[in-house]
Design an enzyme around this catalytic site. Structure first.
Site, PDB file in Angstrom:
ATOM      1  N   SER A 128       0.828  -1.206   0.000  1.00 59.25           N
ATOM      2  CA  SER A 128       0.000   0.000   0.000  1.00 59.25           C
ATOM      3  C   SER A 128       0.861   1.253   0.000  1.00 59.25           C
ATOM      4  O   SER A 128       1.962   1.270   0.564  1.00 59.25           O
ATOM      5  CB  SER A 128      -0.899  -0.002   1.239  1.00 59.25           C
ATOM      6  OG  SER A 128      -1.504   1.251   1.438  1.00 59.25           O
ATOM      7  N   TYR A 152      -2.415  -0.286  10.056  1.00 57.79           N
ATOM      8  CA  TYR A 152      -2.620  -0.880   8.727  1.00 57.79           C
ATOM      9  C   TYR A 152      -1.343  -0.750   7.898  1.00 57.79           C
ATOM     10  O   TYR A 152      -0.877  -1.718   7.279  1.00 57.79           O
ATOM     11  CB  TYR A 152      -3.784  -0.193   8.023  1.00 57.79           C
ATOM     12  CG  TYR A 152      -3.924  -0.579   6.562  1.00 57.79           C
ATOM     13  CD1 TYR A 152      -4.428  -1.828   6.201  1.00 57.79           C
ATOM     14  CD2 TYR A 152      -3.528   0.291   5.542  1.00 57.79           C
ATOM     15  CE1 TYR A 152      -4.533  -2.199   4.874  1.00 57.79           C
ATOM     16  CE2 TYR A 152      -3.636  -0.074   4.215  1.00 57.79           C
ATOM     17  CZ  TYR A 152      -4.136  -1.312   3.878  1.00 57.79           C
ATOM     18  OH  TYR A 152      -4.235  -1.675   2.556  1.00 57.79           O
TER      19      TYR A 152
END
Length: 319
Positions: A128, A152
């Protein structure tokens, strides 16, 4: 070539499976169809994939593979893996980090072990843009990524480190892909394009964090699936067969300007509430695509074209 795709009922997973199936490639999709967001959307995606003869589906939780799951996968004999299953959501990771650990770290370990046992030719996995944190510059893969601002992001960085170790020790060919705000038809309801469009069409208020001054590199889904497909036969040729690549449009736009583009296409006015900076948010994302273009041809479409395609789908699906 036979593909195992995890997260096949998810947004990117669904489009990736469909792209492969349209090219007559055998695909085994894995998903647990959890209820993090609208389960009906996941089921609708899966129903489309099940119409293809070359698609097989395995209902499984990647963090809890059992003997039967492993047997089914070995029976399919995949040659490549595209790992897209994960627990998404920056804010969700702040309030429920255990789920992120379970799916993003424990689950990824199971995928690495599986790839090692099957002797997979190439493992592509989703990282990501959030791993870059707040850097306020065009994001190159060589930048320092050891300061995540959300759990995350930390799990995605952990995936990259784990994969590198398997490449180094077991010579497993791994490519980590840092996705930049992917959007398009069948997109996730918790993502900005969906939230903003839904609010504008239904005359509801939009909350713009950081007073709309965040900027994002919005990447259309078709550009992502093409890149994944083209990269399958292009693993790293380094002694340690590991690489990290950005997949973004290479352009950024402030969220307030993004809303204005949606307003223009819909010919509707948004109701906006400006709010302060939120914990875990990254101020800007901005992909440098130099590295991926050295490996495969990568020419992302214009934001306006992608937005029109997304909104066309949205208006038909959510009347």
């Amino acid at each position: 070539m036979k593909l195992l795709v995890t997260g096949s009922s998810g947004f990117i997973g669904f489009h990736t499976c469909k792209f492969l199936l349209d090219r007559k490639i055998d695909v085994l999709g894995i998903d647990n169809n959890n209820s993090y967001y609208d389960k009906n959307l996941k089921i609708n995606r899966l129903d489309i994939l099940k119409k293809y003869k070359k698609f097989k589906f395995l209902f499984a939780d990647i963090s809890k593979f059992n003997k039967k799951h492993i047997q089914e996968i070995f029976k399919f004999k995949p040659t490549h893996i595209i790992h897209l299953a994960a627990q998404p959501g920056v804010r969700f990771s702040i309030v429920n980090p255990e789920k992120n650990f379970q799916y993003n770290i424990r689950g990824f370990f199971n995928i690495l072990e599986l790839a090692k046992q099957i002797k997979i030719k190439h493992l592509l996995f989703a990282s990501s843009s959030s791993v870059y944190g707040n850097q306020n510059k065009r994001m190159k893969e060589s930048l320092q990524t050891d300061s995540p601002v959300s759990f995350y992001a930390a799990t995605k960085k952990t995936n990259e480190v784990m994969a590198h170790s398997y490449s180094s020790i077991y010579k497993l060919r791994c490519t980590g892909l840092r996705f930049f705000t992917v959007f398009g038809p069948y997109g996730r309801p918790d993502m900005a394009p969906f939230i903003f469009s839904n609010s504008i069409i239904n005359n509801k208020k939009i909350n713009l964090n950081n007073y709309g001054n965040h900027s994002r590199d919005f990447t259309y889904i078709d550009d992502v699936t093409k890149a994944l497909y083209n990269l399958l036969k292009n693993p790293s040729k380094n002694k340690v067969p590991f690489q990290i690549l950005n997949i973004g449009s290479g352009k950024k736009i402030k969220l307030i300007d993004f809303v204005k583009k949606i307003e223009k296409i819909l010919n509707l006015k948004a109701k906006i509430t400006f709010t302060k900076f939120q914990q875990g948010d990254v101020k800007d994302t901005f992909a440098d695509n130099t590295k991926i273009n050295q490996i495969v041809k990568f020419n992302p479409i214009k934001l306006e074209i992608g937005l029109k395609k997304f909104l066309k789908w949205y208006k038909v699906s959510y009347k």
